[in-house]
Design an enzyme around this catalytic site. Structure first.
Site, short mmCIF file in Angstrom:
data_model
loop_
_atom_site.label_atom_id
_atom_site.label_comp_id
_atom_site.label_asym_id
_atom_site.label_seq_id
_atom_site.Cartn_x
_atom_site.Cartn_y
_atom_site.Cartn_z
N ASP A 8 0.87 -1.18 0.00
CA ASP A 8 0.00 0.00 0.00
C ASP A 8 0.91 1.23 0.00
O ASP A 8 2.13 1.10 0.19
CB ASP A 8 -0.90 -0.01 1.25
CG ASP A 8 -1.78 1.23 1.36
OD1 ASP A 8 -2.40 1.60 0.36
OD2 ASP A 8 -1.83 1.84 2.44
N SER A 9 0.31 2.40 -0.13
CA SER A 9 1.10 3.63 -0.03
C SER A 9 1.61 3.83 1.40
O SER A 9 2.52 4.62 1.61
CB SER A 9 0.23 4.82 -0.42
OG SER A 9 -0.86 4.94 0.47
N TYR A 40 -0.72 8.46 -2.26
CA TYR A 40 -0.93 8.23 -3.69
C TYR A 40 -2.17 8.97 -4.19
O TYR A 40 -2.26 9.33 -5.36
CB TYR A 40 -1.21 6.74 -3.94
CG TYR A 40 -0.03 5.79 -3.86
CD1 TYR A 40 1.28 6.25 -3.72
CD2 TYR A 40 -0.25 4.42 -3.95
CE1 TYR A 40 2.34 5.34 -3.66
CE2 TYR A 40 0.80 3.52 -3.90
CZ TYR A 40 2.10 3.97 -3.76
OH TYR A 40 3.12 3.07 -3.71
N GLY A 41 -3.14 9.13 -3.30
CA GLY A 41 -4.49 9.50 -3.72
C GLY A 41 -4.67 10.82 -4.39
O GLY A 41 -5.62 11.05 -5.12
N CYS A 72 -4.42 -1.46 -1.92
CA CYS A 72 -4.62 -0.03 -2.09
C CYS A 72 -5.55 0.17 -3.28
O CYS A 72 -5.26 -0.31 -4.38
CB CYS A 72 -3.25 0.62 -2.36
SG CYS A 72 -3.34 2.36 -2.79
N ASN A 73 -6.65 0.86 -3.04
CA ASN A 73 -7.61 1.10 -4.12
C ASN A 73 -6.99 1.96 -5.22
O ASN A 73 -7.20 1.72 -6.41
CB ASN A 73 -8.84 1.83 -3.58
CG ASN A 73 -9.65 0.99 -2.62
OD1 ASN A 73 -10.64 0.40 -3.01
ND2 ASN A 73 -9.24 0.93 -1.36
N THR A 74 -6.22 2.97 -4.80
CA THR A 74 -5.64 3.91 -5.76
C THR A 74 -4.64 3.20 -6.67
O THR A 74 -4.64 3.39 -7.89
CB THR A 74 -4.94 5.06 -5.00
OG1 THR A 74 -5.84 5.57 -4.01
CG2 THR A 74 -4.53 6.17 -5.92
N CYS A 186 -11.00 3.38 0.45
CA CYS A 186 -9.55 3.55 0.61
C CYS A 186 -9.18 2.69 1.79
O CYS A 186 -9.88 2.71 2.82
CB CYS A 186 -9.22 5.02 0.88
SG CYS A 186 -7.53 5.30 1.46
N THR A 187 -8.09 1.94 1.67
CA THR A 187 -7.77 0.97 2.73
C THR A 187 -7.31 1.64 4.04
O THR A 187 -7.22 0.98 5.07
CB THR A 187 -6.70 -0.03 2.24
OG1 THR A 187 -5.56 0.70 1.76
CG2 THR A 187 -7.25 -0.89 1.13
N HIS A 188 -7.04 2.94 3.99
CA HIS A 188 -6.72 3.65 5.24
C HIS A 188 -7.98 3.86 6.10
O HIS A 188 -7.89 3.96 7.33
CB HIS A 188 -6.12 5.02 4.94
CG HIS A 188 -4.67 5.01 4.58
ND1 HIS A 188 -4.20 4.51 3.39
CD2 HIS A 188 -3.58 5.45 5.25
CE1 HIS A 188 -2.88 4.65 3.35
NE2 HIS A 188 -2.48 5.23 4.47
N1 DGL Z 1 -4.72 3.36 0.93
C1 DGL Z 1 -4.82 3.86 -0.39
C2 DGL Z 1 -6.13 3.46 -1.06
O1 DGL Z 1 -6.69 2.44 -0.73
C3 DGL Z 1 -4.41 5.24 -0.75
C4 DGL Z 1 -4.09 6.23 0.25
C5 DGL Z 1 -3.23 7.33 -0.34
O2 DGL Z 1 -2.02 7.11 -0.41
O3 DGL Z 1 -3.77 8.37 -0.76
O4 DGL Z 1 -6.58 4.12 -1.96
#
Ligand code: DGL
Length: 272
Positions: A8-9, A40-41, A72-74, A186-188
């Site tokens: 992930d990021s 990343y987002g 990570c979705n992004t 988003c996984t966060h």
């Molecule tokens: N955790 C990431 C996701 O699922 C992205 C978070 C980020 O780096 O902006 O999209």
């Protein structure tokens, strides 16, 4: 015993790793947080694609992983097609916002989606959205800065941003026309689900994709006869979990202790 690579990021993918470790308790995992190049987002697709490719290469060439989970979705939206084309024989699982389960479970037919700007703008997400039933209305909300605030474990900023973005969704609750289901895209975000639930109220259901991703990974490995179903014989001395980060090892370690109850030491990785 080869490991499953997860990245992930930053710390967000630990929400997926938590489910993976539950679903596959005898597997080894190598987790990479790309915190040195996060978030990343709100970055352009080229940045996320380059970083995902570099981490994929690192996990395959250095750790010889037998499968890859893009937690990570992004990064999934930006890079999963490229990763699959680069490693055609490697099982690769990505994560995407749980729109379909949300539509199936919503009673009001109005679903909120919280995700990064990059995920919501991606072609992959737009295609997923178009594939949903037209009977359900999706309210999309980009949450700029929220993953970064979670990364910094900054409670005041987390609270302010969660307030801003839940308010922007519009009316919530079980009354007609209100959002009764919110997708954490988003996984966060599962790590601030308490804050979000407090703001949205008890009638709103939050959905994340950690468990479906873990199940999909288990199913894929099972179908390839590549899963480990019993404890290791002890002949393999490699630890069941390795944590690597391109950012600060301390931050990943603190997050791992808090979110996945692991005391494993985190190490610095130079991935360019
Ligand atoms: N955790 C990431 C996701 O699922 C992205 C978070 C980020 O780096 O902006 O999209």
């Amino acid at each position: 015993m080869p490991a499953i690579g997860v990245f992930d990021s930053g710390v967000g993918g630990l929400s997926v790793l938590r489910a993976l470790r539950q679903a596959l308790p005898h597997e080894r995992f190598v987790y990479v947080a790309d915190a040195g190049y996060a978030p990343y987002g709100e970055r352009d697709v080229a940045h996320v694609l380059a970083r995902a490719s570099a981490i994929g290469h690192y996990l395959v060439e250095v750790h010889h992983v037998k499968a890859l989970v893009v937690a990570c979705n992004t990064a999934t939206a930006a890079a999963i097609a490229t990763l699959r084309a680069t490693y055609p024989l490697l099982p690769i699982v990505g994560v995407e916002p749980a729109l379909k389960p949300a539509a199936a479970q919503s009673r009001t037919g109005v679903v909120g989606v919280l995700a990064t700007l990059s995920t919501l703008a991606s072609e992959k997400f737009q295609t997923l959205l178009k594939a949903q039933s037209s009977a359900v209305r999706f309210v999309l909300q980009a949450c700029d800065g929220l993953a970064a605030a979670i990364e910094r474990a900054d409670p005041a900023q987390i609270d302010a941003l969660c307030r801003r973005y839940t308010a922007a969704l519009g009316p919530v609750g079980s009354a007609p026309g209100c959002i009764d289901t919110v997708v954490l895209g988003c996984t966060h975000y599962p790590f601030v689900s308490d804050v979000l639930q407090g703001l949205l109220g008890p009638e709103v259901t939050l959905l994340d994709a950690g468990w479906p991703v873990a199940q999909r990974t288990a199913q894929l490995l099972g179908s390839l006869n590549a899963s480990v179903n019993r404890p290791d014989s002890g002949l393999d001395a490699s630890p069941l979990l390795e944590l690597w980060t391109t950012g600060e090892p301390d931050a990943l370690q603190v997050a791992a202790r808090q979110w996945i109850k692991s005391d494993v030491l985190a190490h610095k990785a130079l991935i360019e």
